[in-house]
Design a protein around this motif. Structure first.
Motif, mmCIF file in Angstrom:
data_model
loop_
_atom_site.group_PDB
_atom_site.id
_atom_site.type_symbol
_atom_site.label_atom_id
_atom_site.label_comp_id
_atom_site.label_asym_id
_atom_site.label_seq_id
_atom_site.Cartn_x
_atom_site.Cartn_y
_atom_site.Cartn_z
ATOM 1 N N LEU A 102 56.734 29.397 29.048
ATOM 2 C CA LEU A 102 55.290 29.290 29.243
ATOM 3 C C LEU A 102 54.900 29.718 30.655
ATOM 4 N N SER A 103 55.815 29.517 31.625
ATOM 5 C CA SER A 103 55.554 29.966 32.997
ATOM 6 C C SER A 103 55.509 31.492 33.069
ATOM 7 N N VAL A 104 56.419 32.148 32.358
ATOM 8 C CA VAL A 104 56.420 33.611 32.329
ATOM 9 C C VAL A 104 55.098 34.127 31.774
ATOM 10 N N ARG A 105 54.659 33.539 30.683
ATOM 11 C CA ARG A 105 53.401 33.983 30.070
ATOM 12 C C ARG A 105 52.204 33.655 30.957
ATOM 13 N N PHE A 106 52.244 32.487 31.593
ATOM 14 C CA PHE A 106 51.161 32.080 32.482
ATOM 15 C C PHE A 106 50.990 33.063 33.632
ATOM 16 N N VAL A 107 52.086 33.465 34.262
ATOM 17 C CA VAL A 107 52.007 34.405 35.388
ATOM 18 C C VAL A 107 51.474 35.759 34.921
ATOM 19 N N LYS A 108 51.904 36.215 33.763
ATOM 20 C CA LYS A 108 51.394 37.486 33.233
ATOM 21 C C LYS A 108 49.890 37.415 32.999
ATOM 22 N N GLN A 109 49.408 36.295 32.476
ATOM 23 C CA GLN A 109 47.980 36.131 32.258
ATOM 24 C C GLN A 109 47.225 36.116 33.579
ATOM 25 N N LYS A 110 47.802 35.468 34.593
ATOM 26 C CA LYS A 110 47.166 35.437 35.907
ATOM 27 C C LYS A 110 47.075 36.836 36.510
ATOM 28 N N LEU A 111 48.141 37.617 36.379
ATOM 29 C CA LEU A 111 48.139 38.980 36.924
ATOM 30 C C LEU A 111 47.114 39.850 36.197
ATOM 31 N N GLN A 112 46.997 39.701 34.896
ATOM 32 C CA GLN A 112 45.992 40.467 34.152
ATOM 33 C C GLN A 112 44.578 40.088 34.576
ATOM 34 N N LYS A 113 44.350 38.803 34.779
ATOM 35 C CA LYS A 113 43.034 38.342 35.212
ATOM 36 C C LYS A 113 42.715 38.860 36.610
ATOM 37 N N GLN A 114 43.719 38.875 37.484
ATOM 38 C CA GLN A 114 43.504 39.366 38.852
ATOM 39 C C GLN A 114 43.133 40.835 38.882
ATOM 40 N N ARG A 115 43.749 41.627 38.012
ATOM 41 C CA ARG A 115 43.435 43.060 37.992
ATOM 42 C C ARG A 115 41.962 43.299 37.669
ATOM 43 N N LEU A 116 41.389 42.441 36.860
ATOM 44 C CA LEU A 116 39.981 42.578 36.506
ATOM 45 C C LEU A 116 39.047 42.061 37.595
ATOM 46 N N GLU A 117 39.497 41.081 38.366
ATOM 47 C CA GLU A 117 38.623 40.432 39.348
ATOM 48 C C GLU A 117 38.897 40.840 40.787
ATOM 49 N N ARG A 118 39.967 41.615 41.016
ATOM 50 C CA ARG A 118 40.395 41.897 42.386
ATOM 51 C C ARG A 118 39.312 42.558 43.223
ATOM 52 N N LYS A 119 38.458 43.351 42.609
ATOM 53 C CA LYS A 119 37.415 44.049 43.372
ATOM 54 C C LYS A 119 36.433 43.062 44.015
ATOM 55 N N ASN A 120 36.403 41.833 43.506
ATOM 56 C CA ASN A 120 35.495 40.829 44.065
ATOM 57 C C ASN A 120 36.163 39.941 45.105
ATOM 58 N N TYR A 121 37.483 40.100 45.295
ATOM 59 C CA TYR A 121 38.197 39.264 46.247
ATOM 60 C C TYR A 121 37.938 39.732 47.680
ATOM 61 N N ALA A 122 38.031 38.791 48.604
ATOM 62 C CA ALA A 122 37.932 39.138 50.030
ATOM 63 C C ALA A 122 39.179 39.896 50.469
ATOM 64 N N LYS A 123 39.096 40.566 51.604
ATOM 65 C CA LYS A 123 40.171 41.474 52.026
ATOM 66 C C LYS A 123 41.425 40.755 52.509
ATOM 67 N N ASP A 124 41.288 39.603 53.087
ATOM 68 C CA ASP A 124 42.443 38.931 53.712
ATOM 69 C C ASP A 124 43.057 37.862 52.804
ATOM 70 N N THR A 125 43.071 38.090 51.495
ATOM 71 C CA THR A 125 43.516 37.042 50.565
ATOM 72 C C THR A 125 44.759 37.431 49.774
ATOM 73 N N GLU A 126 45.525 38.409 50.256
ATOM 74 C CA GLU A 126 46.708 38.853 49.508
ATOM 75 C C GLU A 126 47.688 37.714 49.265
ATOM 76 N N GLN A 127 47.866 36.836 50.243
ATOM 77 C CA GLN A 127 48.847 35.763 50.084
ATOM 78 C C GLN A 127 48.379 34.672 49.113
ATOM 79 N N LEU A 128 47.099 34.694 48.768
ATOM 80 C CA LEU A 128 46.579 33.737 47.801
ATOM 81 C C LEU A 128 46.644 34.261 46.374
ATOM 82 N N GLN A 129 46.977 35.526 46.210
ATOM 83 C CA GLN A 129 46.988 36.150 44.902
ATOM 84 C C GLN A 129 48.409 36.138 44.313
ATOM 85 N N TYR A 130 48.467 36.056 43.004
ATOM 86 C CA TYR A 130 49.754 36.187 42.325
ATOM 87 C C TYR A 130 50.226 37.632 42.424
#
Length: 426
Positions: A102-130
């Motif tokens: 379930l952890s493997v699937r959870f991380v994949k879902q988080k990465l997919q969600k990030q790809r869609l929302e990354r354009k709205n993230y602030a510039k200095d937040t790389e360490q907060l992202q999966y």
């Protein structure tokens, strides 16, 4: 699954197999921190024997496991008792494997969600992202946190039915991340009929499957109620009596056994006047179920797995008969929120609470029960401090999640009047 996964599974099994063959196993099976009236192996064995003799296991006040579980395990307990430790170890390893997947699937879902929302993230937040490394790191941390946590290891070698509860909860969370509705409903219904408190996990189930639809929520609630009725009816067919409802759910709700444990119920209900019992009983049970459900569901409506994690943790703290095996389960889920750890400010305090209180419980129990140089206040003080440490941990995780979400979109450095602002918990 890579080679490291199988090595960890084998090592976790070897650790359990080693300790289950030592005197520590029989000691743990009698410790009130691990064995409660609900999960004790001795009580389950008694219930299976009574059922095999055609006697209603719930005619007394000793057996509190459901008839379905007693019937399912009767062949193993009666005919192959020497295989019990190995079966329990295999079930515990299966729980670890489910949490890994379930952890493997959870991380994949988080990465997919990030790809869609990354354009709205602030510039200095790389360490907060999966990131891609989390595909390997987080599942391994979850697996290690479950397989090698002393609380889960000792709960397994003590042959407590918490091993079964952890397995069913892991299955529920796994199917939740997979999006499989019917297995989730029946697993949750089964655990609710067994131990009452998992009913609160209907909230994350509705968030995942109802998709903010009122009609969908009503339909799912009806399906859940039907599943509970089916499981109750199947239990009735095993013993041809409804006495199990009072022996399981009734026993939990009315808190009839005042045996000390790591929870908060036993001391209050031992000390209070009897005419206050109903009021405090309702208050304590509301606190363990619905009190935090609505606000947490509203705040974490976009994070159903985090909501499920927090609710499982609150169950472990506030339920009537908690055990350390329940605590070990939700601790294994914490690595899922690795990206929140940066903002968790009470790690040292929580670790100290856990270390000191867990060390003191055995000592204070001996001083109270055997040496006679202490009393119930000493032991309850240790368990109360342990519960306080758990509350610190849960609130720290929640606040860290809120800060991470805020900083993802606003940046980690917020300037107010030329000075860097700080987010503080008031």
């Amino acid at each position: 699954m890579d080679a490291k996964f199988y090595k960890l599974i084998l090592l976790g099994g070897a650790v359990r197999f080693y300790f289950v063959r030592t005197p520590l196993a029989s000691l743990i099976s009698d410790r009130v921190e691990f064995a409660t009236p609900l999960n004790s192996q001795k009580r389950m064995k008694e219930g299976i024997y009574l059922l095999d003799q055609g006697i209603d296991p719930y005619s007394g006040d000793l057996v509190h496991e459901t008839p379905l579980v007693l019937k399912a395990l009767s062949g193993l307990f009666l005919n192959f008792p020497q295989w019990l430790p190995l079966i329990y170890i295999m079930l515990d390893l299966l729980t670890g494997a489910l949490l890994y997947n379930l952890s493997v699937r959870f991380v994949k879902q988080k990465l997919q969600k990030q790809r869609l929302e990354r354009k709205n993230y602030a510039k200095d937040t790389e360490q907060l992202q999966y990131n891609d490394d989390d595909n390997y790191d987080i599942p391994e941390l979850v697996l290690i946190a479950y397989l090698f946590n002393p609380l889960t290891v000792l709960s397994c070698i003590g042959l407590t039915s918490t091993v079964l509860s952890n397995l069913f909860l892991a299955l529920f969370l796994y199917f939740l991340t997979k999006g499989l509705l019917l297995p989730c409903i029946f697993l949750l219904a089964f655990e609710t009929v067994r131990s009452f408190y998992p009913i609160v996990l209907m909230a994350p189930l509705l968030l995942v499957f109802a998709r903010r639809s009122f009609a969908g929520g009503v339909i799912l609630s009806v399906l859940f109620a039907v599943a509970c009725l089916i499981i109750a009816a199947a239990s009735y067919l095993v013993i041809e009596s409804w006495s199990f409802l009072d022996g399981t759910l009734g026993f939990i709700f009315y808190f009839r056994d005042l045996q000390p444990n790591i929870g908060l119920f036993w001391y209050f209900f031992t000390e209070m006047f009897e005419h206050f019992r109903t009021m405090f009983l309702i208050t304590f049970q509301l606190n363990a179920t619905v009190l935090y459900l609505v606000p947490l569901s509203l705040k974490l409506r976009k994070e159903p797995l985090l909501l499920a994690t927090v609710l499982v943790a609150l169950m472990a703290v506030f339920r009537a008969y908690p055990s350390l095996g329940d605590v070990g389960f939700y601790l294994a889920l914490l690595p899922l929120w690795k990206r929140c750890w940066k903002y968790m400010a009470h790690g040292f305090v929580v670790f100290t609470f856990f270390l000191v209180t867990l060390s003191m419980m055995g000592t204070l129990w001996h001083l109270w029960i055997y040496a006679g140089s202490a009393n119930a206040n000493f032991y309850f003080g240790a368990t109360l401090a342990f519960s306080t440490g758990q509350i610190f941990l849960i609130t720290d995780l929640l606040f860290a999640h809120v800060k991470r979400e805020f900083c993802l979109y606003n940046g980690q450095k917020i300037m107010i009047d030329g000075e860097e602002a700080r987010i503080l918990l008031k």
